[in-house]
Design a protein around this motif. Structure first.
Motif, PDB file in Angstrom:
ATOM      1  N   ASP A  23      -0.177  -8.156  29.209  1.00  0.00           N
ATOM      2  CA  ASP A  23      -0.692  -8.103  27.842  1.00  0.00           C
ATOM      3  C   ASP A  23      -1.643  -6.931  27.656  1.00  0.00           C
ATOM      4  O   ASP A  23      -2.581  -6.768  28.442  1.00  0.00           O
ATOM      5  N   VAL A  24      -1.405  -6.154  26.620  1.00  0.00           N
ATOM      6  CA  VAL A  24      -2.360  -5.136  26.215  1.00  0.00           C
ATOM      7  C   VAL A  24      -3.181  -5.775  25.103  1.00  0.00           C
ATOM      8  O   VAL A  24      -2.787  -5.805  23.945  1.00  0.00           O
ATOM      9  N   ASP A  25      -4.325  -6.340  25.522  1.00  0.00           N
ATOM     10  CA  ASP A  25      -5.163  -7.095  24.592  1.00  0.00           C
ATOM     11  C   ASP A  25      -6.587  -6.546  24.629  1.00  0.00           C
ATOM     12  O   ASP A  25      -6.865  -5.525  25.272  1.00  0.00           O
ATOM     13  N   ALA A  26      -7.497  -7.225  23.954  1.00  0.00           N
ATOM     14  CA  ALA A  26      -8.887  -6.775  23.881  1.00  0.00           C
ATOM     15  C   ALA A  26      -9.532  -6.716  25.264  1.00  0.00           C
ATOM     16  O   ALA A  26     -10.311  -5.801  25.557  1.00  0.00           O
ATOM     17  N   ASP A 123      -1.482   1.779  23.037  1.00  0.00           N
ATOM     18  CA  ASP A 123      -0.761   1.444  21.812  1.00  0.00           C
ATOM     19  C   ASP A 123       0.633   0.898  22.120  1.00  0.00           C
ATOM     20  O   ASP A 123       1.470   0.788  21.227  1.00  0.00           O
ATOM     21  N   LYS A 124       0.885   0.626  23.400  1.00  0.00           N
ATOM     22  CA  LYS A 124       2.164   0.086  23.891  1.00  0.00           C
ATOM     23  C   LYS A 124       3.313   1.067  23.714  1.00  0.00           C
ATOM     24  O   LYS A 124       4.477   0.675  23.654  1.00  0.00           O
ATOM     25  N   LYS A 125       2.976   2.367  23.648  1.00  0.00           N
ATOM     26  CA  LYS A 125       3.998   3.408  23.538  1.00  0.00           C
ATOM     27  C   LYS A 125       4.269   3.994  24.915  1.00  0.00           C
ATOM     28  O   LYS A 125       3.339   4.305  25.670  1.00  0.00           O
ATOM     29  N   VAL A 126       5.552   4.159  25.225  1.00  0.00           N
ATOM     30  CA  VAL A 126       5.948   4.774  26.484  1.00  0.00           C
ATOM     31  C   VAL A 126       5.804   6.282  26.342  1.00  0.00           C
ATOM     32  O   VAL A 126       6.166   6.858  25.314  1.00  0.00           O
ATOM     33  N   PHE A 127       5.243   6.923  27.375  1.00  0.00           N
ATOM     34  CA  PHE A 127       5.110   8.379  27.373  1.00  0.00           C
ATOM     35  C   PHE A 127       5.515   8.917  28.734  1.00  0.00           C
ATOM     36  O   PHE A 127       5.563   8.177  29.719  1.00  0.00           O
ATOM     37  N   GLU A 128       5.829  10.201  28.759  1.00  0.00           N
ATOM     38  CA  GLU A 128       6.139  10.890  30.013  1.00  0.00           C
ATOM     39  C   GLU A 128       5.349  12.176  30.073  1.00  0.00           C
ATOM     40  O   GLU A 128       5.183  12.853  29.056  1.00  0.00           O
ATOM     41  N   ILE A 129       4.877  12.491  31.269  1.00  0.00           N
ATOM     42  CA  ILE A 129       4.185  13.761  31.520  1.00  0.00           C
ATOM     43  C   ILE A 129       4.808  14.385  32.754  1.00  0.00           C
ATOM     44  O   ILE A 129       4.905  13.733  33.800  1.00  0.00           O
ATOM     45  N   GLU A 130       5.219  15.636  32.633  1.00  0.00           N
ATOM     46  CA  GLU A 130       5.642  16.419  33.788  1.00  0.00           C
ATOM     47  C   GLU A 130       4.415  17.193  34.224  1.00  0.00           C
ATOM     48  O   GLU A 130       3.840  17.950  33.434  1.00  0.00           O
ATOM     49  N   ALA A 131       3.974  16.962  35.448  1.00  0.00           N
ATOM     50  CA  ALA A 131       2.736  17.569  35.926  1.00  0.00           C
ATOM     51  C   ALA A 131       2.990  18.351  37.198  1.00  0.00           C
ATOM     52  O   ALA A 131       3.897  18.035  37.969  1.00  0.00           O
ATOM     53  N   GLU A 132       2.151  19.352  37.396  1.00  0.00           N
ATOM     54  CA  GLU A 132       2.203  20.097  38.648  1.00  0.00           C
ATOM     55  C   GLU A 132       0.777  20.385  39.090  1.00  0.00           C
ATOM     56  O   GLU A 132      -0.174  20.173  38.344  1.00  0.00           O
ATOM     57  N   GLY A 133       0.647  20.853  40.313  1.00  0.00           N
ATOM     58  CA  GLY A 133      -0.664  21.210  40.823  1.00  0.00           C
ATOM     59  C   GLY A 133      -1.616  20.032  40.922  1.00  0.00           C
ATOM     60  O   GLY A 133      -1.248  18.946  41.353  1.00  0.00           O
ATOM     61  N   TRP A 134      -2.850  20.279  40.495  1.00  0.00           N
ATOM     62  CA  TRP A 134      -3.902  19.277  40.656  1.00  0.00           C
ATOM     63  C   TRP A 134      -3.616  18.008  39.863  1.00  0.00           C
ATOM     64  O   TRP A 134      -3.885  16.903  40.332  1.00  0.00           O
ATOM     65  N   LEU A 135      -3.070  18.140  38.647  1.00  0.00           N
ATOM     66  CA  LEU A 135      -2.744  16.943  37.859  1.00  0.00           C
ATOM     67  C   LEU A 135      -1.690  16.103  38.576  1.00  0.00           C
ATOM     68  O   LEU A 135      -1.784  14.876  38.607  1.00  0.00           O
ATOM     69  N   ALA A 136      -0.710  16.748  39.190  1.00  0.00           N
ATOM     70  CA  ALA A 136       0.285  16.020  39.971  1.00  0.00           C
ATOM     71  C   ALA A 136      -0.375  15.283  41.139  1.00  0.00           C
ATOM     72  O   ALA A 136      -0.029  14.142  41.441  1.00  0.00           O
TER      73      ALA A 136
END
Length: 188
Positions: A23-26, A123-136
């Motif tokens: 559950d994404v709740d308070a 917000d219960k939205k699916v997202f994708e991030i392609e990351a490289e380097g330090w973020l990866a």
């Protein structure tokens, strides 16, 4: 919002597979706010729920890259795909990594250069991030926490012995150890 104690290696939640968020709740929103505040106070660039004693599959991250782009968010029930990890020895500077659950210790660890993170936001939205380097690296490190793996578990034999010595000398490696960002004199 509140700063939460960060669990230190040896705490069972850090060495167990986290459960999916249902559950994404308070309550979850408050946890995420508290995790951001805790991470910033520590200071760190990522923090997984198990590190604050909550066995759920979520982590937060906050990092500014070399182009001054802010990468800040929450990953709920993430999935992570990795490029192959490069062969060879880790570079002591470029591959140096620390962990808020093993405060003060930094060791070099080879990680995949690129990853794809798929997760859900608040917000219960699916997202994708392609990351490289330090973020990866951040994504791999935090994702590992959700599977009960600390970065020290991935180190080569010589470095894992050095971490074990730090843990032993610090009196860690047992349940119940934590530190409070902003109050305790510990660093990652």
């Amino acid at each position: 919002m509140a700063v939460l104690p960060i669990r230190i290696t040896g705490e069972p939640v850090l060495h167990s597979i986290a459960e999916p968020v249902v559950d994404v709740d308070a309550t979850l929103r408050t946890l995420v706010e508290d995790m951001f505040e805790t991470m910033e106070q520590a200071p760190g660039v990522g923090l997984a729920a198990p590190q604050v004693g909550i066995g759920l599959r979520l982590f937060v991250y906050n990092w500014v890259d070399d182009d001054e782009v802010l990468w800040r968010g929450v990953a709920i029930n993430p999935e992570l795909w990795l490029s192959p990890i490069p062969a060879g020895e880790p570079d002591e500077d470029a591959d140096s990594e620390g962990c808020l659950s093993i405060p003060g210790a930094r060791y070099a660890l080879r990680r995949a250069d690129r990853v794809r993170l798929r997760a859900t936001d608040l917000d219960k939205k699916v997202f994708e991030i392609e990351a490289e380097g330090w973020l990866a690296r951040i994504f791999q490190h935090e994702y590992d926490h959700l599977d009960g793996t600390l970065y020290a578990d991935r180190l080569d034999h010589a470095q894992s012995k050095a971490v074990a010595k730090v843990v032993r000398k610090s009196g860690w490696g047992i349940p119940g150890e934590s530190w409070m960002p902003g109050e305790d004199d510990l660093e990652s």
